[in-house]
Write an enzyme that holds these catalytic residues in place. Sequence first.
Site, PDB file in Angstrom:
ATOM      1  N   ARG A   3      -0.796  -0.882  17.304  1.00  0.00           N
ATOM      2  CA  ARG A   3      -0.337  -2.175  16.775  1.00  0.00           C
ATOM      3  C   ARG A   3      -0.954  -3.327  17.585  1.00  0.00           C
ATOM      4  O   ARG A   3      -1.345  -4.346  17.011  1.00  0.00           O
ATOM      5  CB  ARG A   3       1.192  -2.280  16.841  1.00  0.00           C
ATOM      6  CG  ARG A   3       1.922  -1.315  15.921  1.00  0.00           C
ATOM      7  CD  ARG A   3       2.013  -1.805  14.512  1.00  0.00           C
ATOM      8  NE  ARG A   3       2.864  -2.968  14.338  1.00  0.00           N
ATOM      9  CZ  ARG A   3       3.199  -3.471  13.145  1.00  0.00           C
ATOM     10  NH1 ARG A   3       2.750  -2.918  12.024  1.00  0.00           N
ATOM     11  NH2 ARG A   3       3.962  -4.531  13.046  1.00  0.00           N
ATOM     12  N   LYS A  58      -7.635  -1.109   4.726  1.00  0.00           N
ATOM     13  CA  LYS A  58      -7.221  -1.549   3.393  1.00  0.00           C
ATOM     14  C   LYS A  58      -8.443  -1.846   2.533  1.00  0.00           C
ATOM     15  O   LYS A  58      -9.578  -1.863   3.036  1.00  0.00           O
ATOM     16  CB  LYS A  58      -6.310  -2.782   3.553  1.00  0.00           C
ATOM     17  CG  LYS A  58      -4.981  -2.457   4.282  1.00  0.00           C
ATOM     18  CD  LYS A  58      -4.142  -3.712   4.477  1.00  0.00           C
ATOM     19  CE  LYS A  58      -2.807  -3.396   5.121  1.00  0.00           C
ATOM     20  NZ  LYS A  58      -1.982  -4.628   5.298  1.00  0.00           N
ATOM     21  N   GLU A  76       4.938   8.123   7.358  1.00  0.00           N
ATOM     22  CA  GLU A  76       3.723   7.703   6.654  1.00  0.00           C
ATOM     23  C   GLU A  76       2.670   8.808   6.653  1.00  0.00           C
ATOM     24  O   GLU A  76       2.000   9.030   5.636  1.00  0.00           O
ATOM     25  CB  GLU A  76       3.174   6.420   7.294  1.00  0.00           C
ATOM     26  CG  GLU A  76       4.089   5.215   7.050  1.00  0.00           C
ATOM     27  CD  GLU A  76       3.758   3.995   7.915  1.00  0.00           C
ATOM     28  OE1 GLU A  76       2.742   4.029   8.650  1.00  0.00           O
ATOM     29  OE2 GLU A  76       4.522   3.015   7.851  1.00  0.00           O
ATOM     30  N   TYR A 115       5.472   1.298   1.382  1.00  0.00           N
ATOM     31  CA  TYR A 115       6.052  -0.024   1.666  1.00  0.00           C
ATOM     32  C   TYR A 115       7.496  -0.104   1.156  1.00  0.00           C
ATOM     33  O   TYR A 115       7.909  -1.144   0.641  1.00  0.00           O
ATOM     34  CB  TYR A 115       5.195  -1.113   1.017  1.00  0.00           C
ATOM     35  CG  TYR A 115       3.896  -1.410   1.748  1.00  0.00           C
ATOM     36  CD1 TYR A 115       3.866  -1.731   3.106  1.00  0.00           C
ATOM     37  CD2 TYR A 115       2.676  -1.417   1.061  1.00  0.00           C
ATOM     38  CE1 TYR A 115       2.684  -2.028   3.766  1.00  0.00           C
ATOM     39  CE2 TYR A 115       1.468  -1.711   1.718  1.00  0.00           C
ATOM     40  CZ  TYR A 115       1.500  -2.024   3.073  1.00  0.00           C
ATOM     41  OH  TYR A 115       0.320  -2.333   3.719  1.00  0.00           O
ATOM     42  N   THR A 160       0.620  -9.463  12.221  1.00  0.00           N
ATOM     43  CA  THR A 160       0.557  -9.312  10.760  1.00  0.00           C
ATOM     44  C   THR A 160      -0.264 -10.440  10.142  1.00  0.00           C
ATOM     45  O   THR A 160      -1.113 -10.187   9.283  1.00  0.00           O
ATOM     46  CB  THR A 160       1.990  -9.298  10.181  1.00  0.00           C
ATOM     47  OG1 THR A 160       2.712  -8.215  10.769  1.00  0.00           O
ATOM     48  CG2 THR A 160       1.973  -9.152   8.674  1.00  0.00           C
ATOM     49  N   ASN A 188      -5.509  -8.671   5.268  1.00  0.00           N
ATOM     50  CA  ASN A 188      -5.537  -8.459   6.732  1.00  0.00           C
ATOM     51  C   ASN A 188      -6.150  -7.115   7.146  1.00  0.00           C
ATOM     52  O   ASN A 188      -5.951  -6.646   8.259  1.00  0.00           O
ATOM     53  CB  ASN A 188      -4.165  -8.726   7.355  1.00  0.00           C
ATOM     54  CG  ASN A 188      -3.088  -7.752   6.917  1.00  0.00           C
ATOM     55  OD1 ASN A 188      -3.356  -6.848   6.129  1.00  0.00           O
ATOM     56  ND2 ASN A 188      -1.880  -7.941   7.404  1.00  0.00           N
ATOM     57  N   PHE A 211       6.511 -11.376  -2.010  1.00  0.00           N
ATOM     58  CA  PHE A 211       5.063 -11.143  -1.976  1.00  0.00           C
ATOM     59  C   PHE A 211       4.685  -9.722  -2.397  1.00  0.00           C
ATOM     60  O   PHE A 211       3.493  -9.410  -2.475  1.00  0.00           O
ATOM     61  CB  PHE A 211       4.495 -11.458  -0.583  1.00  0.00           C
ATOM     62  CG  PHE A 211       5.042 -10.612   0.546  1.00  0.00           C
ATOM     63  CD1 PHE A 211       4.581  -9.324   0.769  1.00  0.00           C
ATOM     64  CD2 PHE A 211       6.022 -11.123   1.391  1.00  0.00           C
ATOM     65  CE1 PHE A 211       5.084  -8.548   1.813  1.00  0.00           C
ATOM     66  CE2 PHE A 211       6.537 -10.346   2.441  1.00  0.00           C
ATOM     67  CZ  PHE A 211       6.057  -9.057   2.643  1.00  0.00           C
ATOM     68  N   HIS A 218      -3.818  -1.377   8.324  1.00  0.00           N
ATOM     69  CA  HIS A 218      -2.404  -1.042   8.499  1.00  0.00           C
ATOM     70  C   HIS A 218      -2.247  -0.165   9.731  1.00  0.00           C
ATOM     71  O   HIS A 218      -3.105   0.682   9.992  1.00  0.00           O
ATOM     72  CB  HIS A 218      -1.883  -0.257   7.285  1.00  0.00           C
ATOM     73  CG  HIS A 218      -0.550   0.377   7.541  1.00  0.00           C
ATOM     74  ND1 HIS A 218       0.637  -0.312   7.436  1.00  0.00           N
ATOM     75  CD2 HIS A 218      -0.219   1.625   7.970  1.00  0.00           C
ATOM     76  CE1 HIS A 218       1.639   0.494   7.778  1.00  0.00           C
ATOM     77  NE2 HIS A 218       1.147   1.683   8.094  1.00  0.00           N
TER      78      HIS A 218
HETATM   79  P1  DAT Z   1       2.291  -5.145   9.169  1.00  0.00           P
HETATM   80  O1  DAT Z   1       1.182  -4.766   8.211  1.00  0.00           O
HETATM   81  O2  DAT Z   1       1.764  -5.988  10.311  1.00  0.00           O
HETATM   82  O3  DAT Z   1       3.084  -3.960   9.621  1.00  0.00           O
HETATM   83  P2  DAT Z   1       4.506  -5.728   7.384  1.00  0.00           P
HETATM   84  O4  DAT Z   1       4.805  -4.273   7.428  1.00  0.00           O
HETATM   85  O5  DAT Z   1       5.624  -6.670   7.656  1.00  0.00           O
HETATM   86  O6  DAT Z   1       3.300  -6.095   8.380  1.00  0.00           O
HETATM   87  O7  DAT Z   1       3.924  -6.114   5.953  1.00  0.00           O
HETATM   88  C1  DAT Z   1       2.998  -5.252   5.312  1.00  0.00           C
HETATM   89  C2  DAT Z   1       1.918  -6.072   4.702  1.00  0.00           C
HETATM   90  O8  DAT Z   1       2.453  -6.946   3.717  1.00  0.00           O
HETATM   91  C3  DAT Z   1       1.170  -6.976   5.677  1.00  0.00           C
HETATM   92  O9  DAT Z   1       0.142  -6.296   6.379  1.00  0.00           O
HETATM   93  C4  DAT Z   1       0.642  -8.039   4.773  1.00  0.00           C
HETATM   94  C5  DAT Z   1       1.726  -8.172   3.715  1.00  0.00           C
HETATM   95  N1  DAT Z   1       2.639  -9.263   4.068  1.00  0.00           N
HETATM   96  C6  DAT Z   1       3.595  -9.233   5.027  1.00  0.00           C
HETATM   97  N2  DAT Z   1       4.243 -10.402   5.084  1.00  0.00           N
HETATM   98  C7  DAT Z   1       3.676 -11.191   4.144  1.00  0.00           C
HETATM   99  C8  DAT Z   1       3.886 -12.526   3.710  1.00  0.00           C
HETATM  100  N3  DAT Z   1       4.839 -13.297   4.251  1.00  0.00           N
HETATM  101  N4  DAT Z   1       3.089 -13.000   2.716  1.00  0.00           N
HETATM  102  C9  DAT Z   1       2.137 -12.234   2.165  1.00  0.00           C
HETATM  103  N5  DAT Z   1       1.888 -10.965   2.519  1.00  0.00           N
HETATM  104  C10 DAT Z   1       2.641 -10.454   3.500  1.00  0.00           C
HETATM  105 MG    MG Z   2       4.308  -2.680   8.573  1.00  0.00          MG
END
Ligand code: DAT
Ligand code: MG
Length: 151
Positions: A87, A11, A128, A51, A93, A114, A59, A117
Site C-alpha cells: 500500500r 488496472k 481477494e 469491491y 487512493t 489511479n 462513484f 490496486h
Molecule cells: P484504494 O484503491 O486506495 O484501496 P478504495 O478501496 O477506497 O481505495 O477505492 C477503490 C477505488 O475506487 C479507488 O482506487 C478509486 C475509486 N475511488 C475511491 N474513492 C473514490 C472517489 N471518491 N471518487 C472516485 N473514485 C473513487
Molecule cells: Mg481498496
Amino acid sequence: GNDERTYIMVKPDGVQRGLVGQIIGRFEQRGYQLKGLKLMQPTEALLRQHYNELVTKAFFPRLLEYMLSGPVCAMVWEGKGVVATGRMMLGATNPQASAPGTIRGDYCIDVGKNICHGSDSVENAEREIGLWFSADELLSWTPHSRPWLYE
Ligand code: DAT
Ligand code: MG
C-alpha cells in the site's frame, strides 16, 4: 511471517499505458516474491465481489465502467509485511495526494484513473486472492535470493 500475501492489480489504464512492467519491477526490486500472474478481462460479477464494500457509493457505476474497460493484470506477491508495504508503494487512493516515488505519485493524476490496486488488510488480501485466482494458479517456489533478503 515471511509468507504474508497481497493481491496487486494493474488496472485497465495501467495496462493500456504500458505500465505493467514498471509496477511488477518495483515489487521485484523490493524483494517480494511473485506467486501468481495473469492478464484477464474482469467480469461485472467479479468486480462487484471485489469491491463489495463500495457498491453503494455514488462513484461505483463509474468505477465499474472503468474497471470493465479493458484487461487487467492480476498478481499475488508474497513477503514480510507485503500488505502494508504494498500500500505504501502504491501511494494514496487519490494520486494528487500520493508522494513522488510511489507508483500513483509517479504515474497518474486522477482518483478515477489511479492505475493499480493493492489489498488494504491481510484478511482482505486472502479474500481477494481467492476471488481472482484458483489454487492451481499460485505456485510454490524457493527464490535464490531469500537468505539475502531476510535476517
Ligand atoms: P484504494 O484503491 O486506495 O484501496 P478504495 O478501496 O477506497 O481505495 O477505492 C477503490 C477505488 O475506487 C479507488 O482506487 C478509486 C475509486 N475511488 C475511491 N474513492 C473514490 C472517489 N471518491 N471518487 C472516485 N473514485 C473513487
Ligand atoms: Mg481498496
